[in-house]
Design a protein around this motif. Structure first.
Motif, mmCIF file in Angstrom:
data_model
loop_
_atom_site.group_PDB
_atom_site.id
_atom_site.type_symbol
_atom_site.label_atom_id
_atom_site.label_comp_id
_atom_site.label_asym_id
_atom_site.label_seq_id
_atom_site.Cartn_x
_atom_site.Cartn_y
_atom_site.Cartn_z
ATOM 1 N N PHE A 152 28.107 30.183 141.426
ATOM 2 C CA PHE A 152 27.262 30.436 140.267
ATOM 3 C C PHE A 152 26.825 29.176 139.521
ATOM 4 N N ALA A 153 27.403 28.029 139.834
ATOM 5 C CA ALA A 153 27.205 26.817 139.029
ATOM 6 C C ALA A 153 25.739 26.445 138.844
ATOM 7 N N GLY A 154 24.941 26.577 139.838
ATOM 8 C CA GLY A 154 23.544 26.185 139.729
ATOM 9 C C GLY A 154 22.638 27.251 139.170
ATOM 10 N N HIS A 155 23.184 28.428 138.874
ATOM 11 C CA HIS A 155 22.345 29.558 138.487
ATOM 12 C C HIS A 155 22.681 30.118 137.110
ATOM 13 N N VAL A 156 23.429 29.405 136.315
ATOM 14 C CA VAL A 156 23.817 29.931 135.008
ATOM 15 C C VAL A 156 23.225 29.078 133.895
ATOM 16 N N GLU A 157 23.059 29.720 132.762
ATOM 17 C CA GLU A 157 22.540 29.027 131.589
ATOM 18 C C GLU A 157 23.653 28.656 130.617
ATOM 19 N N SER A 158 24.758 29.395 130.668
ATOM 20 C CA SER A 158 25.869 29.081 129.761
ATOM 21 C C SER A 158 27.185 29.311 130.478
ATOM 22 N N VAL A 159 28.195 28.699 129.945
ATOM 23 C CA VAL A 159 29.532 28.825 130.520
ATOM 24 C C VAL A 159 30.037 30.255 130.371
ATOM 25 N N GLY A 160 29.572 30.940 129.353
ATOM 26 C CA GLY A 160 30.013 32.312 129.109
ATOM 27 C C GLY A 160 29.726 33.251 130.258
ATOM 28 N N GLN A 161 28.691 32.967 131.037
ATOM 29 C CA GLN A 161 28.375 33.815 132.181
ATOM 30 C C GLN A 161 29.431 33.709 133.277
ATOM 31 N N MET A 162 30.185 32.632 133.280
ATOM 32 C CA MET A 162 31.254 32.452 134.262
ATOM 33 C C MET A 162 32.624 32.524 133.598
ATOM 34 N N GLY A 163 32.670 33.069 132.409
ATOM 35 C CA GLY A 163 33.897 33.062 131.611
ATOM 36 C C GLY A 163 35.109 33.618 132.324
ATOM 37 N N LYS A 164 34.917 34.729 133.036
ATOM 38 C CA LYS A 164 36.047 35.362 133.717
ATOM 39 C C LYS A 164 36.647 34.421 134.768
ATOM 40 N N ASP A 165 35.783 33.811 135.566
ATOM 41 C CA ASP A 165 36.269 32.913 136.615
ATOM 42 C C ASP A 165 36.842 31.623 136.034
ATOM 43 N N LEU A 166 36.223 31.117 134.994
ATOM 44 C CA LEU A 166 36.742 29.903 134.351
ATOM 45 C C LEU A 166 38.106 30.165 133.720
ATOM 46 N N THR A 167 38.268 31.340 133.141
ATOM 47 C CA THR A 167 39.552 31.711 132.550
ATOM 48 C C THR A 167 40.622 31.810 133.629
ATOM 49 N N LYS A 168 40.280 32.447 134.739
ATOM 50 C CA LYS A 168 41.233 32.541 135.853
ATOM 51 C C LYS A 168 41.654 31.154 136.330
ATOM 52 N N LEU A 169 40.670 30.269 136.472
ATOM 53 C CA LEU A 169 40.968 28.919 136.950
ATOM 54 C C LEU A 169 41.864 28.177 135.962
ATOM 55 N N ALA A 170 41.547 28.265 134.677
ATOM 56 C CA ALA A 170 42.345 27.564 133.668
ATOM 57 C C ALA A 170 43.778 28.103 133.639
ATOM 58 N N ASP A 171 43.917 29.431 133.720
ATOM 59 C CA ASP A 171 45.252 30.028 133.701
ATOM 60 C C ASP A 171 46.047 29.650 134.950
#
Length: 149
Positions: free
Chosen positions: A22-41
């Motif tokens: 999704f990295a090249g197709h999003v306008e904000s980090v919030g659109q990937m929030g679920k995956d970013l949260t999983k990665l951070a956790d």
């Protein structure tokens, strides 16, 4: 402990794959929030395991760092301007929220412990008071009966 590390590795790999997609197709980090949260956790979990001496977690953490460098390049070159900075802010906020939650849980645990301690003190005080009244009544009763003989 090993199974937790393996689960964290699996979650991190899934999250990294989704983020890269999704990295090249999003306008904000919030659109990937679920995956970013999983990665951070997952990364936090692996850091704890690696700090405890788990070699598998250490190497998985190194792999995640390598993937994060790739994600950084995608965010910078394929994403909108400032996407990487937003991601860094998101991770910092996520970490702060987790620390605050731990502090709240610890404060709640200590408050519960203090309430139990205070309850035991009050119960002991009441029991002691009732015992003193009973002993005083028994002494008075004994004195009255002794004097009456």
């Amino acid at each position: 402990m090993i199974f937790e590390a393996i689960a964290a590795i699996k979650i991190a790999n899934e999250a990294i794959g989704a983020i890269k997609e999704f990295a090249g197709h999003v306008e904000s980090v919030g659109q990937m929030g679920k995956d970013l949260t999983k990665l951070a956790d997952a990364k936090d979990e692996l850091q704890k395991s690696a700090a405890e001496g788990d070699m598998e977690a250490f190497w998985a953490l190194e792999d995640i760092k390598r993937h994060e460098a790739e994600v950084k390049q995608q965010f910078i070159y394929a994403g909108r301007p400032g996407l990487w900075d937003d991601y860094c802010k998101f991770i910092a906020n996520r970490k702060q929220l987790r620390e605050n939650e731990k502090k709240r849980a610890e404060a709640k645990r200590l408050a519960k412990r203090k309430a139990i301690k205070n309850g035991l003190i009050v119960t002991a005080g009441l029991l002691g008071g009732v015992t003193l009244i009973g002993v005083a009544g028994l002494i008075i009763y004994w004195l009255v009966n002794l004097k009456g003989r």
